[in-house]
Design an enzyme around this catalytic site. Structure first.
Site, PDB file in Angstrom:
ATOM      1  N   HIS A 134      -7.462  -5.084  -2.011  1.00 13.43           N
ATOM      2  CA  HIS A 134      -6.270  -4.461  -1.432  1.00 13.43           C
ATOM      3  C   HIS A 134      -5.675  -5.404  -0.388  1.00 13.43           C
ATOM      4  CE1 HIS A 134      -3.836  -0.860  -1.033  1.00 13.43           C
ATOM      5  NE2 HIS A 134      -3.971  -0.877   0.266  1.00 13.43           N
ATOM      6  N   SER A 189       0.846  -1.182   0.000  1.00 14.56           N
ATOM      7  CA  SER A 189       0.000   0.000   0.000  1.00 14.56           C
ATOM      8  C   SER A 189       0.891   1.246   0.000  1.00 14.56           C
ATOM      9  CB  SER A 189      -0.973  -0.029   1.176  1.00 14.56           C
ATOM     10  OG  SER A 189      -1.957   0.962   1.044  1.00 14.56           O
ATOM     11  N   ASP A 210      -8.625  -4.215  -6.584  1.00 16.22           N
ATOM     12  CA  ASP A 210      -8.171  -3.266  -5.572  1.00 16.22           C
ATOM     13  C   ASP A 210      -8.806  -1.896  -5.803  1.00 16.22           C
ATOM     14  OD1 ASP A 210      -6.844  -1.661  -3.787  1.00 16.22           O
ATOM     15  OD2 ASP A 210      -4.852  -2.409  -4.278  1.00 16.22           O
TER      16      ASP A 210
END
Length: 634
Positions: free
Chosen positions: A608, A494, A577
């Site tokens: 994600h 991330s 995502d």
């Protein structure tokens, strides 16, 4: 009911399902190598996987007026799902069973219903559904007159329910009373449901009408017409977060986090009279809290230098009392009607456990998942390094049997950026240690728990500011003899994945390889594909939109520096995502593919990250094997 202990940055982009950009069907990238095993030693191979496979449970949450009706999440089935626990009968049952898992659920206050959020394949876009707590029924739409979207808060009362939804059109907040649902608030700016008073006459919402979703304001509304009762905003750069109303009918006090003195602290705000009381606790670092059931005291979770602790604050006497726990991480906590405190605890060496502390101070294990506990790991030590923005705190782990001399080292950069690495048990950290790497976790500028100025120091220059701190810690690790300068790997997911790609391009001499999970790789394209709420966050972070400050977006985007990348790169991304969309990642990979740079790509069918344990193990094996090959570990 429970005090939260951390936050996250890249909120899912509302409307993403409407504007999803699909992967290029004709693009082929070098696939990631999936090893049959990481280690030749069968015991080590079994040990690292057992840490992931070991069943874990969260701290249970319970219905407000039916404390025997409890929910928790667990990976006992091999996928993170929701479980119901009837304390009166001692029975447990798995509530949800979905291919990509379920993490968000709550109960109605009477304990009759379980609400859980139903998305598609981990894309985080969907609706709340409900089913009977006792089982025997199928899930049904919880509120039929609320459109699908990304969740933006939920408060369930006996007569009134408030729900927030985020889409590409903005934020919409609804209430439902006696089967009649109405939208009472909408805005192009980010907003959400924050808290409902015990008597259901007052509703607190978070909003960013002032234009800065990173530092929200609070509005309290009367639920019988939605007239504004009170507004509170502390001004530019000072956020306010409504935690919860006092859990006593007729008590209009709202517990709030503020940052008036440069760090997150507590205040109690009487929404009816406007009176507020700032709680100046004699604690370093930052705090968050929740109420005791009779509203006479607060349960405080204190965070300082990567470790958290529990305290009771008596609101009448103004006394703060430590509820002794060993140094480590408190992973959620709540106070039962009988005054006992239930919490999760772990440290780097010790797997997590859900414990209970009764009113007399006796402490014991409350809830254990089935099967064997995870094998233990190694402890962490602290490093404090001088940096351009001040002292940088890093957490360091060495393999238990490490030889003398510099070690191959993985610098694991946390996501967020508004989060922090902590002294907590991590199966992921442990496998790197098993592989012979030292592990360094850097709480760079942008991290939470170190004050507002530290958190907000990345504004106007995100990414590059954090990497100045990473570079300082890297210099320390090499000069101290911990790290082999020729065998350092930068790694993260991330925001950490974004930093990893940016580091490879802007600090090419420091890194032997990079591992980047679900990253921002092309910031302008990411901005184009995300919803307005996330764009507003980025505008606050960058100082405007790409057309306003194009030089800043260019300077802070990994794709700008892709031609400087010369070492092996591994990228992992989810097709669904909603936070770090696939198109902008493919833009970066296309640029890598046009050059003679060794890279591998792993694409998976989720969002994600993954809630499926087998998939997590697979991805971890890919990452560690890639890094071992890159630095020459046999």
């Amino acid at each position: 009911m429970h005090t939260p202990t951390s936050g996250a940055y890249r909120q899912p982009p509302a409307g993403w399902q409407d504007r999803r950009v699909t992967a290029k069907p004709d693009t082929q990238y070098p696939p990631a190598t999936v090893p049959d095993r990481l280690f030749d030693d069968p015991a080590v191979e079994a040990r690292w996987q057992a840490r992931f496979d070991a069943a874990r449970v969260s701290v249970p949450d319970w219905a407000l007026d039916a404390p025997d009706a409890n929910l928790y999440v667990s990976n006992a089935s091999g996928v993170w799902e929701v479980y119901a626990w009837n304390r009166a009968t001692g029975t447990h049952r798995q509530v949800t069973d979905r291919p990509n898992g379920t993490m968000h659920a709550t109960t109605s206050p009477d304990g009759e219903w379980i609400w859980w959020f139903d998305d598609t394949d981990g894309d985080e876009f969907g609706s709340w559904v409900r089913e009977p707590f006792a089982g025997g029924g199928t899930a049904e739409p919880a509120l039929r007159d609320v459109h699908a979207g990304y969740p933006a808060g939920l408060e369930i009362g006996h007569r009134l329910t408030a729900i927030g939804v985020s889409t590409d059109a903005g934020s919409a907040l609804f209430t439902s009373v006696d089967g009649r649902t109405e939208r009472f608030y909408s805005s192009e700016d980010d907003a959400g449901i924050a808290a409902l008073s015990r008597d259901e006459t007052l509703l607190a919402i978070a909003h960013s009408e002032h234009g800065d979703s990173r530092h929200p304001a609070i509005r309290v509304l009367a639920t019988d017409g939605f007239a504004t009762v009170a507004d509170k905003w502390d001004g530019e750069g000072k956020g306010l977060h409504a935690l919860e109303f006092a859990p006593v009918a007729g008590d209009p006090r709202l517990l709030v986090l503020h940052e008036r003195r440069g760090r997150e602290e507590l205040l109690v705000w009487d929404a009816a009279t406007g009176e507020e009381t700032e709680l100046r606790l004699d604690l370093p670092g930052e705090v968050v809290a929740g109420w005791y059931p009779d509203a006479s005291a607060l349960l405080v979770v204190h965070f300082h230098r990567g470790r958290s602790s529990l305290h009771r604050y008596d609101l009448v006497r103004g006394e703060l009392t430590a509820l002794e726990t060993p140094p480590g991480r408190i992973g959620g906590a709540g106070v039962r009607p009988d005054g006992s405190v239930e919490y999760s605890w772990s440290d780097a060496a010790t797997p997590p456990a859900v414990r209970t502390r009764d009113a007399d101070g006796a402490d014991s294990v409350l809830l254990e998942a089935p099967g064997e506990r995870a094998p233990a790991s190694s402890p962490l030590t602290d490093a404090f390094v001088d940096g351009l923005g001040g002292e940088i705190h890093a957490l360091v782990a060495r393999p238990a049997d490490a030889p003398d001399g510099p070690l191959p080292t993985v610098f694991t950069l946390h996501g967020g950026p508004h989060a922090a690495d902590e002294d907590r048990f991590s199966a992921y950290r442990a496998v790197w240690l098993d592989a012979g790497f030292a592990v360094v976790e850097v709480n760079y500028r942008g991290s939470t728990g170190y004050g507002s100025a530290w958190r907000d120091a990345i504004e106007g220059r995100p990414g590059l500011t954090e990497l100045e701190d990473v570079a300082a810690v890297h210099d320390w690790a090499v000069s101290s003899g911990l790290s082999d300068p020729d065998r350092c790997v930068v790694n993260g997911a991330s925001w950490g994945g974004y930093l990893s790609l940016l580091a490879l391009g802007t600090q090419p001499g420091r890194w032997a390889a990079g591992v980047s999970g679900v990253p921002v790789a092309d910031y302008v394209a990411a901005y184009e594909d995300e919803m307005e709420q996330l764009r507003s966050f980025d505008r606050a972070l960058f100082g405007g939109a790409p057309e306003d400050v194009p030089a800043v977006y260019s300077e802070c985007s990994p794709i700008t520096y892709v031609d400087a990348v010369t070492v092996p790169v591994l990228v992992l991304a989810g097709d669904n995502d909603p936070r770090c969309p696939i198109r902008q990642i493919e833009n970066y990979l296309d640029r890598l593919a046009a050059r003679d740079v060794p890279f591998e790509f792993y694409r998976y069918d989720a969002g994600h990250g993954s809630l499926v344990i087998a998939e997590t193990i697979r991805q971890t094996a890919i990452e560690v094997s890639f890094a071992m090959r890159a630095v020459g570990i046999a």
